[in-house]
Write an enzyme that holds these catalytic residues in place. Structure first.
Site, PDB file in Angstrom:
ATOM      1  N   HIS A  43       2.544   0.167  -2.358  1.00 16.36           N
ATOM      2  CA  HIS A  43       1.610   0.176  -1.478  1.00 16.36           C
ATOM      3  C   HIS A  43       1.836   0.936  -0.426  1.00 16.36           C
ATOM      4  CE1 HIS A  43       1.416  -4.389  -2.505  1.00 16.36           C
ATOM      5  NE2 HIS A  43       0.681  -3.604  -3.547  1.00 16.36           N
ATOM      6  N   LYS A  70       7.477  -0.211   7.670  1.00 17.11           N
ATOM      7  CA  LYS A  70       8.138  -1.635   7.252  1.00 17.11           C
ATOM      8  C   LYS A  70       9.570  -1.490   7.452  1.00 17.11           C
ATOM      9  CE  LYS A  70       4.250  -2.112   3.797  1.00 17.11           C
ATOM     10  NZ  LYS A  70       4.173  -2.195   2.693  1.00 17.11           N
ATOM     11  N   TYR A 130       9.731  -9.152   5.950  1.00 21.20           N
ATOM     12  CA  TYR A 130       9.585  -7.528   6.533  1.00 21.20           C
ATOM     13  C   TYR A 130       8.675  -7.691   7.695  1.00 21.20           C
ATOM     14  CZ  TYR A 130       5.658  -7.675   3.178  1.00 21.20           C
ATOM     15  OH  TYR A 130       4.377  -7.990   2.204  1.00 21.20           O
ATOM     16  N   ASP A 143      -2.694  -4.924  -8.178  1.00 20.94           N
ATOM     17  CA  ASP A 143      -1.926  -3.679  -8.480  1.00 20.94           C
ATOM     18  C   ASP A 143      -1.953  -3.031  -9.799  1.00 20.94           C
ATOM     19  OD1 ASP A 143      -0.806  -3.982  -5.864  1.00 20.94           O
ATOM     20  OD2 ASP A 143       0.850  -5.486  -6.421  1.00 20.94           O
TER      21      ASP A 143
END
Length: 202
Positions: free
Chosen positions: A62, A72, A132, A169
């Site tokens: 991503h 992140k 995260y 995905d």
């Protein structure tokens, strides 16, 4: 807190000192001042995420439009994952390259991923729990992905595990197709954005 740069510009690995005694363990998994000292920038916190995955789950790869992108700071608090950073920035010297690190609940490492880089991971254990910190809120219109099993990328996911992907995905384009579609961030745009995040010299 020690951060060292990985082989892809914009990514760093934090390997903390873990203090263990008969009660358990303690470590500092994030310090804003140490991250800023290592990277030359600060991480503004807009959102914190937590995912729990069964063994074999493959999430990613991503990335988000730059600007503003989404940086992140990722760690695994239960179980283990293979965490992967992919350079999807067109014009980058390492475009199309990837780097993998193991994140687990023993060594307690964490990875910082700058805006414009692709990120994904595969769960190596059941109940693999990843948390995260994100610099921007999730914005569906700005979020994209490339197929994590793209043969041209050649990411070496663990053998012996059948990848379990979300429908989104599984339908993601290859890196080449994403480039043709104009989905990939440009390195020069990312570099300009990074420069704007640099802390002023004191």
């Amino acid at each position: 807190m020690a951060l060292r740069p990985l082989g892809i510009e914009g990514s760093w690995l934090h390997e903390p000192e873990v203090f263990r005694d008969p009660r358990g363990a303690f470590h500092e998994w994030f310090r804003a001042d140490d991250l800023a000292a290592a990277t030359g920038r600060e991480l503004s916190l807009a959102q914190a995420n937590c995912s729990v995955s069964v063994r074999g789950t493959l999430r990613g790869v991503h990335f988000a439009d730059v600007p503003p992108g989404q940086a992140k700071y990722v760690t695994c608090v239960r179980g283990a994952v293979l965490d992967v950073v992919v350079d999807v920035r067109t014009g980058s010297a390492t475009f199309g390259r990837w780097e993998a690190v193991r994140l687990d609940d023993r060594e307690r490492a964490a990875v910082f991923v700058a805006e414009g880089l692709g990120h994904g991971f595969m769960a190596l254990t059941d109940d693999a729990t990843v948390v995260y910190l994100c610099s921007q809120n999730y914005a569906p219109g700005r979020e994209h992905g490339v197929h994590p099993l793209d043969p041209a990328l050649g990411i070496e996911w663990p053998r012996g595990l059948r990848p379990l992907l979300s429908d989104k995905d599984a339908q993601a384009p290859t890196l080449a197709r994403a480039a043709e579609m104009g989905l990939l961030p440009a390195y020069e745009d990312c570099a300009a954005y990074y420069a704007g995040l640099q802390r002023p010299e004191r």
